[in-house]
Design a protein around this motif. Structure first.
Motif: not given
Length: 153
Positions: A123-125
């Motif tokens: 994920s981007d996170e």
């Protein structure tokens, strides 16, 4: 710790192995083998680790960062099809990740590297967290001196 017949890292006394499976909810992709007769492995059940992580949220955050960094190491090994670089080989490995030759590793280069690990996307996170664990100057990307400080043990 070995993946695809290449050494990802060597565990030193007191270090952890296998947290990626717990944190990232993925099957193990690497294995451990003892290099000496003095090797002692202690284990903790997945249930006990989960109970500790629920009781101590900071532990969960630390395990998550550790897992992402270990996945990064595995991605570097798979990209180069060689064991994780020694201190003398770090610049070569860094340059292989820095595909735009900017002198830094940014989120897009990191995402591209991590996609080599298989179908499970990061994920981007998770990418932002991984950069944060290596970005010692809070610049938003990782320069070679930071890379060297983190992985030059």
């Amino acid at each position: 710790i070995i993946a695809n017949d290449h050494t990802i890292y060597t565990i030193k006394p007191g270090r952890l192995f296998g947290v990626q499976s717990h944190v990232l909810k993925r099957n193990r992709k690497a294995s451990a083998s003892c290099a000496t007769d003095e090797c002692i492995i202690e284990s903790i059940s997945l249930g006990e680790l989960q109970r500790l992580a629920e009781k101590y949220p900071e532990l969960e955050n630390t395990l998550h960062e550790l897992a992402l960094r270990q996945e990064f190491r595995r991605a570097v090994v798979l990209r180069r099809m060689q064991s994780f670089p020694t201190k003398a080989q770090l610049k070569e490995a860094f340059d292989a990740i820095d595909t735009d030759s900017s002198g830094t590793i940014d989120a897009s280069e990191l995402r591209e590297l991590m996609q080599n690990l298989g179908a499970t996307a990061f994920s981007d996170e998770e990418i932002a967290t991984l950069i944060k664990t290596m970005d010692l100057t809070d610049s938003g990307n990782v320069g070679f001196s930071e890379f060297q400080s983190v992985f030059g043990d």
